[in-house]
Motif scaffolding. Sequence first.
Motif, PDB file in Angstrom:
ATOM      1  N   VAL A   6       0.836  -1.198   0.000  1.00  0.00           N
ATOM      2  CA  VAL A   6       0.000   0.000   0.000  1.00  0.00           C
ATOM      3  C   VAL A   6       0.873   1.251   0.000  1.00  0.00           C
ATOM      4  O   VAL A   6       2.023   1.227   0.416  1.00  0.00           O
ATOM      5  CB  VAL A   6      -0.942   0.034   1.234  1.00  0.00           C
ATOM      6  N   LYS A   7       0.280   2.332  -0.501  1.00  0.00           N
ATOM      7  CA  LYS A   7       0.855   3.677  -0.358  1.00  0.00           C
ATOM      8  C   LYS A   7      -0.120   4.440   0.523  1.00  0.00           C
ATOM      9  O   LYS A   7      -1.262   4.682   0.146  1.00  0.00           O
ATOM     10  CB  LYS A   7       0.954   4.372  -1.717  1.00  0.00           C
ATOM     11  N   GLU A   8       0.338   4.788   1.718  1.00  0.00           N
ATOM     12  CA  GLU A   8      -0.534   5.493   2.655  1.00  0.00           C
ATOM     13  C   GLU A   8      -0.489   6.999   2.421  1.00  0.00           C
ATOM     14  O   GLU A   8       0.417   7.505   1.748  1.00  0.00           O
ATOM     15  CB  GLU A   8      -0.126   5.155   4.091  1.00  0.00           C
ATOM     16  N   GLN A   9      -1.468   7.699   2.985  1.00  0.00           N
ATOM     17  CA  GLN A   9      -1.513   9.160   2.887  1.00  0.00           C
ATOM     18  C   GLN A   9      -0.183   9.745   3.344  1.00  0.00           C
ATOM     19  O   GLN A   9       0.397   9.282   4.317  1.00  0.00           O
ATOM     20  CB  GLN A   9      -2.632   9.709   3.785  1.00  0.00           C
ATOM     21  N   ASP A  10       0.304  10.731   2.642  1.00  0.00           N
ATOM     22  CA  ASP A  10       1.522  11.471   2.990  1.00  0.00           C
ATOM     23  C   ASP A  10       2.808  10.655   2.879  1.00  0.00           C
ATOM     24  O   ASP A  10       3.850  11.087   3.356  1.00  0.00           O
ATOM     25  CB  ASP A  10       1.430  12.069   4.411  1.00  0.00           C
ATOM     26  N   ASP A  11       2.765   9.452   2.287  1.00  0.00           N
ATOM     27  CA  ASP A  11       3.972   8.660   2.065  1.00  0.00           C
ATOM     28  C   ASP A  11       4.280   8.619   0.580  1.00  0.00           C
ATOM     29  O   ASP A  11       3.365   8.556  -0.242  1.00  0.00           O
ATOM     30  CB  ASP A  11       3.808   7.215   2.573  1.00  0.00           C
ATOM     31  N   TRP A  13       6.322   6.225  -0.551  1.00  0.00           N
ATOM     32  CA  TRP A  13       6.813   4.873  -0.770  1.00  0.00           C
ATOM     33  C   TRP A  13       5.707   3.836  -0.577  1.00  0.00           C
ATOM     34  O   TRP A  13       4.659   4.114  -0.020  1.00  0.00           O
ATOM     35  CB  TRP A  13       7.958   4.566   0.182  1.00  0.00           C
ATOM     36  N   TRP A  14       6.011   2.635  -1.047  1.00  0.00           N
ATOM     37  CA  TRP A  14       5.148   1.481  -0.843  1.00  0.00           C
ATOM     38  C   TRP A  14       5.532   0.801   0.469  1.00  0.00           C
ATOM     39  O   TRP A  14       6.698   0.777   0.836  1.00  0.00           O
ATOM     40  CB  TRP A  14       5.313   0.481  -1.986  1.00  0.00           C
ATOM     41  N   GLY A  15       4.562   0.252   1.150  1.00  0.00           N
ATOM     42  CA  GLY A  15       4.815  -0.468   2.386  1.00  0.00           C
ATOM     43  C   GLY A  15       3.798  -1.578   2.577  1.00  0.00           C
ATOM     44  O   GLY A  15       2.834  -1.700   1.823  1.00  0.00           O
ATOM     45  N   LEU A  16       4.014  -2.354   3.583  1.00  0.00           N
ATOM     46  CA  LEU A  16       3.090  -3.428   3.913  1.00  0.00           C
ATOM     47  C   LEU A  16       1.905  -2.872   4.689  1.00  0.00           C
ATOM     48  O   LEU A  16       2.070  -1.959   5.504  1.00  0.00           O
ATOM     49  CB  LEU A  16       3.803  -4.482   4.762  1.00  0.00           C
ATOM     50  N   PRO A  17       0.705  -3.384   4.447  1.00  0.00           N
ATOM     51  CA  PRO A  17      -0.427  -2.926   5.251  1.00  0.00           C
ATOM     52  C   PRO A  17      -0.243  -3.379   6.700  1.00  0.00           C
ATOM     53  O   PRO A  17       0.376  -4.411   6.958  1.00  0.00           O
ATOM     54  CB  PRO A  17      -1.635  -3.621   4.607  1.00  0.00           C
ATOM     55  N   GLY A  18      -0.748  -2.594   7.603  1.00  0.00           N
ATOM     56  CA  GLY A  18      -0.637  -2.964   9.012  1.00  0.00           C
ATOM     57  C   GLY A  18      -0.574  -1.734   9.881  1.00  0.00           C
ATOM     58  O   GLY A  18      -0.767  -0.621   9.416  1.00  0.00           O
ATOM     59  N   GLU A  37      -9.414  -1.237   8.213  1.00  0.00           N
ATOM     60  CA  GLU A  37      -9.296   0.225   8.184  1.00  0.00           C
ATOM     61  C   GLU A  37      -8.611   0.707   6.908  1.00  0.00           C
ATOM     62  O   GLU A  37      -9.011   1.705   6.322  1.00  0.00           O
ATOM     63  CB  GLU A  37      -8.498   0.722   9.393  1.00  0.00           C
ATOM     64  N   GLU A  38      -7.557   0.010   6.486  1.00  0.00           N
ATOM     65  CA  GLU A  38      -6.769   0.469   5.348  1.00  0.00           C
ATOM     66  C   GLU A  38      -7.326   0.027   4.001  1.00  0.00           C
ATOM     67  O   GLU A  38      -7.200   0.744   3.014  1.00  0.00           O
ATOM     68  CB  GLU A  38      -5.319  -0.020   5.473  1.00  0.00           C
ATOM     69  N   LEU A  39      -7.943  -1.163   3.948  1.00  0.00           N
ATOM     70  CA  LEU A  39      -8.321  -1.740   2.660  1.00  0.00           C
ATOM     71  C   LEU A  39      -9.743  -2.300   2.620  1.00  0.00           C
ATOM     72  O   LEU A  39     -10.091  -3.029   1.695  1.00  0.00           O
ATOM     73  CB  LEU A  39      -7.319  -2.838   2.279  1.00  0.00           C
ATOM     74  N   LEU A  87      -3.709   5.695  -0.310  1.00  0.00           N
ATOM     75  CA  LEU A  87      -3.845   6.317  -1.626  1.00  0.00           C
ATOM     76  C   LEU A  87      -3.946   5.283  -2.740  1.00  0.00           C
ATOM     77  O   LEU A  87      -4.659   5.454  -3.709  1.00  0.00           O
ATOM     78  CB  LEU A  87      -2.637   7.216  -1.912  1.00  0.00           C
ATOM     79  N   ASP A  88      -3.180   4.196  -2.601  1.00  0.00           N
ATOM     80  CA  ASP A  88      -3.133   3.188  -3.645  1.00  0.00           C
ATOM     81  C   ASP A  88      -2.735   1.853  -3.026  1.00  0.00           C
ATOM     82  O   ASP A  88      -2.096   1.804  -1.972  1.00  0.00           O
ATOM     83  CB  ASP A  88      -2.102   3.593  -4.707  1.00  0.00           C
TER      84      ASP A  88
END
Length: 119
Positions: A6-11, A13-18, A37-39, A87-88
């Motif tokens: 995932v790409k979180e708000q204000d990041d 980079w890509w990261g793992l959900p959690g 919450e995230e997905l 975001l994505d």
Amino acid sequence: RKILLVKEQDDEWWGLPGGGINHGEDARQALMRELNEELSISKDDIQLDENILFVTVGAVVTGVPKANLFYRAELRDDKVISTSHVLDSGWFTSTELLELFMSPTNDEIKAKLVRLIEA
């Protein structure tokens, strides 16, 4: 196999959900809550392996080191919906993973993730 990132708000980079574990939650409950919450993923759409794959020590936040617990979970692709937290999102092969700009805390575990995808 592929890995969900995932790409979180204000990041950038890509990261793992959690995320973090709330008071009174166990790790499994926290994972289910964070995925929802995230997905928007329901616990009914997740097949979670109860065994922790590996643990890393992440960033130190306000003097406390953050532990990262990694689980294998199977999700239906059509059940992943980005929320206002994300975001994505996307599913990536091991080759694609190696090319991604990832969170600094996740970048050092790429080799482990690649081995898990290819296993």
